[in-house]
Write an enzyme that holds these catalytic residues in place. Sequence first.
Site, PDB file in Angstrom:
ATOM      1  N   PRO A  11      76.193   4.582 -62.352  1.00 25.61           N
ATOM      2  CA  PRO A  11      75.912   3.840 -63.580  1.00 25.61           C
ATOM      3  C   PRO A  11      74.433   3.653 -63.874  1.00 25.61           C
ATOM      4  O   PRO A  11      73.640   3.385 -62.971  1.00 25.61           O
ATOM      5  CB  PRO A  11      76.597   2.486 -63.348  1.00 25.61           C
ATOM      6  N   ASN A  12      74.136   3.806 -65.138  1.00 28.85           N
ATOM      7  CA  ASN A  12      72.816   3.561 -65.735  1.00 28.85           C
ATOM      8  C   ASN A  12      71.778   4.635 -65.414  1.00 28.85           C
ATOM      9  O   ASN A  12      70.678   4.610 -65.970  1.00 28.85           O
ATOM     10  CB  ASN A  12      72.286   2.170 -65.338  1.00 28.85           C
ATOM     11  N   ARG A  19      63.177   3.350 -69.195  1.00 27.83           N
ATOM     12  CA  ARG A  19      62.738   2.017 -68.793  1.00 27.83           C
ATOM     13  C   ARG A  19      62.472   2.010 -67.307  1.00 27.83           C
ATOM     14  O   ARG A  19      62.949   2.854 -66.576  1.00 27.83           O
ATOM     15  CB  ARG A  19      63.841   0.978 -69.085  1.00 27.83           C
ATOM     16  N   TYR A  24      61.586   3.577 -60.890  1.00 27.57           N
ATOM     17  CA  TYR A  24      62.391   4.801 -60.746  1.00 27.57           C
ATOM     18  C   TYR A  24      61.640   6.087 -61.068  1.00 27.57           C
ATOM     19  O   TYR A  24      62.200   7.172 -60.935  1.00 27.57           O
ATOM     20  CB  TYR A  24      63.633   4.699 -61.646  1.00 27.57           C
ATOM     21  N   ASN A  74      74.156   9.436 -55.600  1.00 27.47           N
ATOM     22  CA  ASN A  74      73.421   8.235 -55.984  1.00 27.47           C
ATOM     23  C   ASN A  74      74.393   7.393 -56.797  1.00 27.47           C
ATOM     24  O   ASN A  74      74.577   7.616 -57.997  1.00 27.47           O
ATOM     25  CB  ASN A  74      72.170   8.553 -56.795  1.00 27.47           C
ATOM     26  N   ALA A  77      74.319   1.028 -58.763  1.00 29.88           N
ATOM     27  CA  ALA A  77      74.682  -0.314 -58.301  1.00 29.88           C
ATOM     28  C   ALA A  77      76.026  -0.344 -57.571  1.00 29.88           C
ATOM     29  O   ALA A  77      76.271  -1.255 -56.769  1.00 29.88           O
ATOM     30  CB  ALA A  77      74.704  -1.271 -59.489  1.00 29.88           C
ATOM     31  N   GLU A  98      73.850   9.899 -49.042  1.00 32.32           N
ATOM     32  CA  GLU A  98      73.557   8.829 -50.013  1.00 32.32           C
ATOM     33  C   GLU A  98      72.075   8.911 -50.365  1.00 32.32           C
ATOM     34  O   GLU A  98      71.224   8.968 -49.468  1.00 32.32           O
ATOM     35  CB  GLU A  98      73.891   7.472 -49.361  1.00 32.32           C
ATOM     36  N   HIS A 100      68.784   7.417 -52.985  1.00 31.61           N
ATOM     37  CA  HIS A 100      68.255   6.473 -53.968  1.00 31.61           C
ATOM     38  C   HIS A 100      66.843   6.888 -54.331  1.00 31.61           C
ATOM     39  O   HIS A 100      66.071   7.328 -53.463  1.00 31.61           O
ATOM     40  CB  HIS A 100      68.241   5.049 -53.411  1.00 31.61           C
ATOM     41  N   SER A 102      64.588   4.701 -55.490  1.00 32.06           N
ATOM     42  CA  SER A 102      63.710   3.624 -55.022  1.00 32.06           C
ATOM     43  C   SER A 102      63.999   3.309 -53.557  1.00 32.06           C
ATOM     44  O   SER A 102      65.058   3.672 -53.019  1.00 32.06           O
ATOM     45  CB  SER A 102      63.939   2.368 -55.871  1.00 32.06           C
ATOM     46  N   ARG A 107      63.293  -4.017 -52.020  1.00 32.22           N
ATOM     47  CA  ARG A 107      63.649  -4.677 -53.283  1.00 32.22           C
ATOM     48  C   ARG A 107      64.486  -5.939 -53.008  1.00 32.22           C
ATOM     49  O   ARG A 107      64.421  -6.502 -51.929  1.00 32.22           O
ATOM     50  CB  ARG A 107      64.370  -3.662 -54.184  1.00 32.22           C
ATOM     51  N   ARG A 111      70.232  -5.549 -52.717  1.00 34.34           N
ATOM     52  CA  ARG A 111      70.202  -4.077 -52.629  1.00 34.34           C
ATOM     53  C   ARG A 111      70.091  -3.597 -51.177  1.00 34.34           C
ATOM     54  O   ARG A 111      70.081  -2.394 -50.912  1.00 34.34           O
ATOM     55  CB  ARG A 111      69.040  -3.507 -53.450  1.00 34.34           C
TER      56      ARG A 111
END
Length: 145
Positions: A11-12, A19, A24, A74, A77, A98, A100, A102, A107, A111
């Site tokens: 998602p996203n 943004r 990212y 990835n 969330a 897996e 990511h 970031s 963070r 997370r």
Amino acid sequence: MAPTIHILNGPNLNLLGQREPGIYGGQSLADIEGLAGERAKVRSFEMVFRQSNHEGQLVDWIHEAGDSAGIILNAGAYTHTSIALHDAIRAIAAPVIEVHLSNVFAREPFRHHSALSPVVHGVICGFGANSYCLAIDALADLSAP
Ligand code: CA2
């Protein structure tokens, strides 16, 4: 035919580049697909690259890729919450990496927990778009004789 790897994005991640470039990176998901495609070619893989905002769709794609040369996931969330993705990974034979963009450990505390890490082959995070290329190299090295 070359072995196939599946790169699945949650998602996203379709919003990348628009943004939060400080977290990212400035690349869009299409840019990352291009970079990953070049790396996959160098490592002699066919590549399937997909994104969905829906947990069940990601579960279906994990099943579909179950006998492939590997999955780079990835899960966005859903990484931090999804028992459904955890169970899907457990149910298949293909190695899952897996990834990511970031460094999730640098963070927010929410997370720091991954529902997926205990059932994947390995985790790569914090290298921006290069996290995906490093994961392709890891899959190639896993399947090397
Ligand atoms: O660092 C990563 O790759 C993440 O998987 C990205 C997820 C986040 O929930 C994970 O904790 C770490 C979020 C992707 C959202 O992407 C956005 C892109 C542009 C604007 C807002 C969010």
